[in-house]
Design an enzyme around this catalytic site. Structure first.
Site, PDB file in Angstrom:
ATOM      1  N   HIS A   1       0.875  -1.027   0.161  1.00 42.14           N
ATOM      2  CA  HIS A   1      -0.082  -0.061  -0.101  1.00 42.14           C
ATOM      3  C   HIS A   1       0.991   1.126   0.158  1.00 42.14           C
ATOM      4  O   HIS A   1       1.639   1.364   0.905  1.00 42.14           O
ATOM      5  CB  HIS A   1      -0.906   0.126   1.211  1.00 42.14           C
ATOM      6  N   CYS A   2       0.812   1.891  -1.139  1.00 42.62           N
ATOM      7  CA  CYS A   2       1.717   3.198  -1.111  1.00 42.62           C
ATOM      8  C   CYS A   2       1.120   4.278  -0.698  1.00 42.62           C
ATOM      9  O   CYS A   2       0.094   4.799  -1.466  1.00 42.62           O
ATOM     10  CB  CYS A   2       2.177   3.317  -2.696  1.00 42.62           C
ATOM     11  N   PRO A   3       1.445   5.013   0.448  1.00 41.43           N
ATOM     12  CA  PRO A   3       0.904   6.160   0.690  1.00 41.43           C
ATOM     13  C   PRO A   3       1.048   7.393  -0.277  1.00 41.43           C
ATOM     14  O   PRO A   3       0.310   8.351  -0.641  1.00 41.43           O
ATOM     15  CB  PRO A   3       1.421   6.708   2.263  1.00 41.43           C
TER      16      PRO A   3
ATOM     17  N   GLY B   1      -1.319   7.202  -2.795  1.00 44.07           N
ATOM     18  CA  GLY B   1      -2.517   7.225  -2.026  1.00 44.07           C
ATOM     19  C   GLY B   1      -3.314   6.106  -2.576  1.00 44.07           C
ATOM     20  O   GLY B   1      -4.835   6.135  -2.757  1.00 44.07           O
TER      21      GLY B   1
END
Lengths: 158, 503
Positions: free
Chosen positions: B192-194, B197
């Site tokens: 999950h890549c912040p 997003g």
């Protein structure tokens, strides 16, 4: 004992859903979309084994074609990458084309083979490619038929 | 509460009086078709995961998007400064190709960023109630207790374990993983890549990779040419006045310097992952590492670096399995979380169509029923003792949830916080709701009502004991209680009220 329906419309109007049988995915070849060719025992007296196996085999071959990595898919991929994927606004991907073919095939199979036997196949894409759902119907006229042992919780138990 | 007295038990139609005012705020009406006169709703509006949708379902992102805006600002700011302050000098003194190449790179980077951020990463839709029931039956039909929640599969000679996802009620395909931030199972889950997003999974991995690759080139490009610009200027006017003439260059250099290390490093790492056909998830866990065993190898790899790379970047792009913009139809089966379903829209003709005579489907979730239901639970709670030796049926979920409205505090006044069942099998909530007491409901749909929870939960299993004191004993008719079956709910509530009115 098995209901005879002449077309899908007739079945939908006069049939009662008894149960649903799910044919699960076969992951033995990796993450490629493929369904198990194991014949579910609940359908033993509803349809000939060979017919269902043939349908599943054809579906599997369609999915293999959709996910095939080869010349055409590379070309499509490179073209898309080069145009920053804008080309997909105008063009359908190969996968989508094959999915349309699958949808037509299932419709045709339902009309010719499954509906006359009181069964209905659901396109796997509508179930997130997890299962191939076979709905089993009984004629409303032959009511009082007890649901089979593989009942799902919600059907006619009310 | 005086409104209840108006209810006439022998006139079902009069129950509507109880609900003169709509139930308390927070309960959003779920899937649409029960509401006559409303425009048909789209499936993204009832999507069970924690995602955000924009542009009427066309754009899909994670819930926390703050860092994504930071990414956007950094890129736009740096490029903006570059094109405004450095490019005029470079174009006139070197070549106009520099801003041209820069512009192409910039457009490519932004395109890939938006594609990675806004597209569906490969979310697996949750199981429909029928499927979940069928799976439960298969799992529990074995003699072992606790029931096995993993399946083993042989893939290319390697044994791979498929785990059962309690939230989505499916056995996860190989390489899929459940993202706890987005609360979805994602196919070929990478991470999950912040910054982007969104989750990075099967459908947007190539965009993510191309984004970081092109961003590395862009960063290096800007870094190099800003330095060139400063050097050329300082050759003419001296270093300090060069800096004074173009102060933006300093900022750009600083941003690019720090970015280069991280972005180029990340690109290198993902290039390695792509060439060995692994996901970040697998690499971090060391799933295919030879340290685990000599015979451990990656069964998904094509064996050849070039093939792996081509397959990852140029392979076929599968379509989205969640039909975000499809319209919710009356006959569309709802998932166990009473939400999104795949297909619909123009989907297969004989498929989900009119064939469903089954009773499982929603469509009676109107406010009236919720109100009746909650009233019934409240009154029942007041009327019956909390601890009972008979097997329990279910516990109502509190407050904001869409279906069962019975408030927790009523049931266990002495209990400040309820134990949270880690097993979380069925949570009836819509996309925006959060339960206060994380009270989860496990549905065992066989004929008797007993609370069966997965092994991990602290709530325990035994029939007859009441692990979670908030459970209610319902003297309900022996229906398999399926919260999705609102018809049964209505019947129960009618019976409940009849009982109460006779007290």
């Amino acid at each position: 004992m098995a209901a005879e329906f002449h077309n899908l419309q007739e079945m939908q109007h006069s049939a009662l859903l008894v149960t649903k049988v799910f044919i699960q995915r076969d992951y033995s070849e990796g993450t490629v979309c493929r369904f198990q060719n194991k014949f579910p025992s609940e359908l033993n007296n509803r349809i000939e084994r060979t017919l269902l196996e043939e349908t599943v085999k054809t579906l599997n071959s369609y999915y293999v074609e959709a996910e095939k990595i080869g010349g055409q898919s590379y070309l499509e991929g490179c073209l898309a990458c080069a145009t920053a994927y804008i080309v997909f606004l105008c063009m359908e991907t190969r996968y989508e084309k094959v999915l349309k073919k699958i949808s037509n095939y299932i419709q045709e199979q339902n009309e010719k083979i499954y509906a006359p036997r009181g069964l209905l196949l659901t396109d796997p894409i509508e179930r997130g490619m997890r299962v191939l759902e076979v709905s089993v119907f009984e004629d409303r006229g032959s009511s009082g038929s007890t649901p089979s042992s593989s009942m799902s919780s919600c059907s006619s138990a009310r | 509460m005086s409104e209840i007295q108006h209810a006439a038990p022998d006139e079902p139609g009069r129950y509507s009086l109880i609900c003169a005012s709509p139930p308390s705020a927070g309960t959003e009406p779920p899937s649409g078709p029960a509401h006559r006169g409303r425009t048909p709703r789209r499936k993204w509006q009832v999507f069970p995961g924690r995602n955000r949708f924009y542009c009427d379902g066309r754009i899909m992102m994670a819930r926390q998007t703050g860092v994504f805006y930071l990414t956007l600002v950094l890129i736009l700011l740096t490029c903006g400064l570059f094109f405004t302050f450095d490019c005029p000098f470079l174009a006139s003194h070197l070549t106009p190709a520099i801003p041209a190449v820069g512009a192409i790179l910039f457009v490519f980077v932004m395109g890939m960023l938006f594609r990675a951020s806004f597209s569906d990463p490969g979310v697996l839709p949750r199981a429909t109630p029928d499927e979940a029931a069928d799976l439960e039956r298969q799992i529990d039909s074995g003699c072992s207790k606790p029931p096995p929640r993993t399946r083993e599969v042989l893939i290319n000679g390697q044994t791979v374990k498929l785990k059962y996802c309690f939230t989505c009620k499916i056995f996860r395909p190989p390489r899929a993983s459940h993202c706890s931030l987005c609360d979805n199972c994602v196919e070929r889950f990478d991470h999950h890549c912040p910054w982007v997003g969104n989750c990075v999974g099967r459908r947007n991995y190539r965009f993510f990779y191309l984004f970081i690759l092109s961003l590395s080139f862009l960063t290096i490009f800007i870094f190099a040419f800003v330095i060139t610009h400063v050097i050329l200027r300082s050759n003419r006017t001296g270093f300090l006045s060069a800096l004074k003439d173009s102060p933006a260059s300093v900022l750009e250099v600083v941003v690019c310097f720090f970015s280069v290390w991280s972005i180029v490093g990340l690109s290198g790492f993902h290039t390695y992952l792509i060439s060995s056909n692994q996901t970040t998830n697998e690499d971090i866990k060391g799933t295919w590492s030879t340290k685990r065993g000599k015979e451990n190898y990656n069964p998904y790899s094509y064996g050849n670096i070039l093939t792996n790379c081509c397959a990852a970047v140029c392979g076929p792009l599968p379509p989205s399995l969640i039909d975000r913009r499809g319209l919710i139809r009356a006959d569309t089966p709802q998932t166990v979380s009473q939400s999104n379903e795949t297909g619909g829209g123009g989907g297969g003709g004989g498929g989900g169509g009119g064939g469903y005579a089954s009773t499982q489907l929603h469509s009676h979730m109107c406010d009236q029923d919720q109100c009746i239901q909650s009233t019934k639970f409240v009154l029942h709670a007041a009327a019956t003792p909390l601890l009972h030796s008979d097997p329990v049926v279910l516990a109502p979920l509190p407050g904001k949830t869409t279906t069962v409205g019975g408030p927790c505090p009523y049931l266990s006044p002495a209990q400040p916080s309820l134990p949270s069942c880690a097993g979380d099998v069925l949570t009836l909530r819509d996309a925006a709701a959060d339960s206060h007491c994380h009270h989860h409901l496990h549905l065992h749909h066989h004929h008797h009502h007993h609370f069966v929870s997965p092994e991990e939960t602290p709530c325990g299993t035994p029939q007859g004991a009441l692990p979670c004191p908030a459970h209610l004993h319902l003297q309900a008719p022996p229906l398999p209680y399926d919260p999705v079956t609102q018809d049964a709910l209505h019947e129960d509530s009618v019976r409940g009220l009849v009982k109460l009115s006779s007290v």
